[in-house]
Design an enzyme around this catalytic site. Structure first.
Site, PDB file in Angstrom:
ATOM      1  CB  CYS A  88       6.097 -17.317  14.188  1.00 46.22           C
ATOM      2  SG  CYS A  88       5.633 -15.506  13.988  1.00 46.22           S
ATOM      3  N   GLY A  89       2.642 -17.537  13.814  1.00 44.04           N
ATOM      4  CA  GLY A  89       1.661 -17.236  13.084  1.00 44.04           C
ATOM      5  C   GLY A  89       1.566 -16.288  11.847  1.00 44.04           C
ATOM      6  CG  HIS A  90       3.923 -12.294  12.169  1.00 48.21           C
ATOM      7  ND1 HIS A  90       4.312 -12.494  13.234  1.00 48.21           N
ATOM      8  CD2 HIS A  90       4.608 -11.652  11.462  1.00 48.21           C
ATOM      9  CE1 HIS A  90       5.504 -12.202  13.209  1.00 48.21           C
ATOM     10  NE2 HIS A  90       5.698 -11.421  11.998  1.00 48.21           N
ATOM     11  CG  HIS A 208       4.444 -14.624  23.335  1.00 53.07           C
ATOM     12  ND1 HIS A 208       5.292 -15.796  23.288  1.00 53.07           N
ATOM     13  CD2 HIS A 208       4.433 -14.098  22.134  1.00 53.07           C
ATOM     14  CE1 HIS A 208       6.065 -15.790  22.244  1.00 53.07           C
ATOM     15  NE2 HIS A 208       5.571 -14.654  21.634  1.00 53.07           N
ATOM     16  CG  ASP A 234       2.327  -9.631  16.809  1.00 57.70           C
ATOM     17  OD1 ASP A 234       2.165  -9.212  15.817  1.00 57.70           O
ATOM     18  OD2 ASP A 234       2.148 -11.053  17.129  1.00 57.70           O
ATOM     19  CB  CYS A 238      -0.256 -12.443  18.202  1.00 61.99           C
ATOM     20  SG  CYS A 238       1.071 -13.724  18.600  1.00 61.99           S
ATOM     21  N   GLY A 239      -0.646 -14.887  15.513  1.00 62.75           N
ATOM     22  CA  GLY A 239      -1.296 -15.875  15.048  1.00 62.75           C
ATOM     23  C   GLY A 239      -1.264 -16.982  16.264  1.00 62.75           C
ATOM     24  CB  THR A 240       1.268 -18.469  18.338  1.00 62.35           C
ATOM     25  OG1 THR A 240       2.010 -17.245  18.725  1.00 62.35           O
ATOM     26  CG2 THR A 240       2.368 -19.220  17.521  1.00 62.35           C
TER      27      THR A 240
HETATM   28  O1  PYC Z   1       2.022 -14.443  14.848  1.00 62.66           O
HETATM   29  O2  PYC Z   1       2.440 -16.144  16.131  1.00 62.66           O
HETATM   30  C1  PYC Z   1       2.450 -14.826  15.906  1.00 62.66           C
HETATM   31  C2  PYC Z   1       3.632 -14.099  16.493  1.00 62.66           C
HETATM   32  C3  PYC Z   1       4.299 -14.591  17.504  1.00 62.66           C
HETATM   33  C4  PYC Z   1       5.392 -13.399  17.988  1.00 62.66           C
HETATM   34  C5  PYC Z   1       4.964 -12.468  16.864  1.00 62.66           C
HETATM   35  N1  PYC Z   1       3.960 -12.828  16.155  1.00 62.66           N
END
Ligand code: PYC
Length: 312
Positions: A88-90, A208, A234, A238-240
């Site tokens: 998870c990026g965030h 997602h 999100d 969303c980092g990913t």
């Molecule tokens: O930031 O990767 C992310 C992420 C995945 C689900 C919610 N945020």
């Protein structure tokens, strides 16, 4: 009475709740094995921390773990209201700022162990974190899916630490006032993918869905709306999901190594992204800021019928 200590933060509006004490004892195996142990034997902790009445569908949880690899400052297992996330990026940005808040790290580069591999991040000593994500790639381009009430929708299937279906061409208005409609549209796309057998590698579910549009701020390159597995969207870019986007742009030759891509979220928060190549592998770099919002001791009272959460 069980006591579980957590620290909350938000990254571009998207909350992360880190369990720092009182979580399940998952043993000392690698994090992929510990994640299975969490899922199969201690799932009550996930529900207690993230489901109602303590949590919310929007929140992502992070269990702070002892790493196996001594070069890592910590290990982490991410989870949400319905299950577990490989990465998870965030959440990584929120976790890094939490570790800084606890005095466990200072400004500089650190390694973090996750169930899908080791990642590196840079912490500025305050609120900003830049992480190099796991290798990201596009599995399939221009995949058509027949969606109830929408007809044929075309998108890319890509991996950025989670599986994404990325849709550039659609009729939707990416505006915060329109999130109920966007959630419904993304859920219909997700059901259609499931029904039509469109998956990631090894039949992995594409959990997602990401819609792209024109940014509101002309300094940014794109705006997105990302539906997460538990039905919430999100608040961050969303980092990913941004990593999956970078992989698609790189594959199309639309972004060069080191070039910056500013991804705006549905609420206007921004991640700066770029990538470097390691051989053929695309390694996305995602930068964003997080802020601490709470330090909590959660009480789990066995007399409480909802002590371990109301399943979502
Ligand atoms: O930031 O990767 C992310 C992420 C995945 C689900 C919610 N945020």
């Amino acid at each position: 009475m069980n006591r579980i200590q957590t620290i909350d933060s938000h990254t571009g509006g998207e909350p992360t709740r880190v369990i720092i004490k009182g979580g399940p004892d998952l043993g000392t195996n690698n994090l992929a094995v510990r994640l299975d142990n969490f899922r199969n034997h201690h799932d009550g902790y996930r529900r207690a921390i993230l489901c109602e009445p303590r949590g919310s569908d929007v929140m992502v949880g992070a269990l702070l773990c002892k790493p196996v690899d001594p070069s890592c400052i910590a290990g982490v297992i991410f989870f949400n209201n319905v299950g577990y996330l490989g990465m998870c990026g965030h959440g990584t940005i929120g976790l890094a700022v939490t570790l800084g808040h606890l005095g466990m790290i200072t400004k500089g580069n650190h390694n973090l162990e996750t169930p899908i591999g080791k990642i590196n991040f840079n912490f500025d000593g305050f609120n900003t974190v830049s992480l190099e994500n796991v290798p990201s790639y596009r599995l399939a381009k221009n995949v058509s899916v027949n969606v109830e009430g929408l007809g044929s929708i075309s998108g890319d299937v890509a991996w950025g630490g989670n599986w994404f279906f990325l849709v550039n061409e659609h009729q939707e208005n990416l505006n915060p006032a329109n999130t109920s409609r966007l959630t419904n549209v993304a859920q219909r796309i997700q059901s259609a993918l499931r029904q039509q057998g469109i998956t990631g590698i090894n039949n992995a579910e594409i959990d997602h869905i990401e819609l792209f549009g024109t940014p509101q701020n002309p300094n940014n390159h794109s705006r997105n709306f990302v539906l997460c597995p538990g039905g919430a969207y999100d608040r961050s870019p969303c980092g990913t999901g941004t990593s999956a986007k970078i992989a698609c742009l790189a594959s199309d030759g639309k972004l060069q190594p080191g070039e910056v891509w500013r991804q705006e979220s549905i609420i206007g928060s921004v991640f700066e992204a770029s990538f470097r190549l390691q051989g053929d592998l695309v390694l996305p770099r995602i930068s964003g800021s997080a802020f601490i919002t709470a330090e909590t001791t959660n009480l789990i009272d066995d007399a409480d019928p909802f002590a371990w959460g109301i399943p979502s």
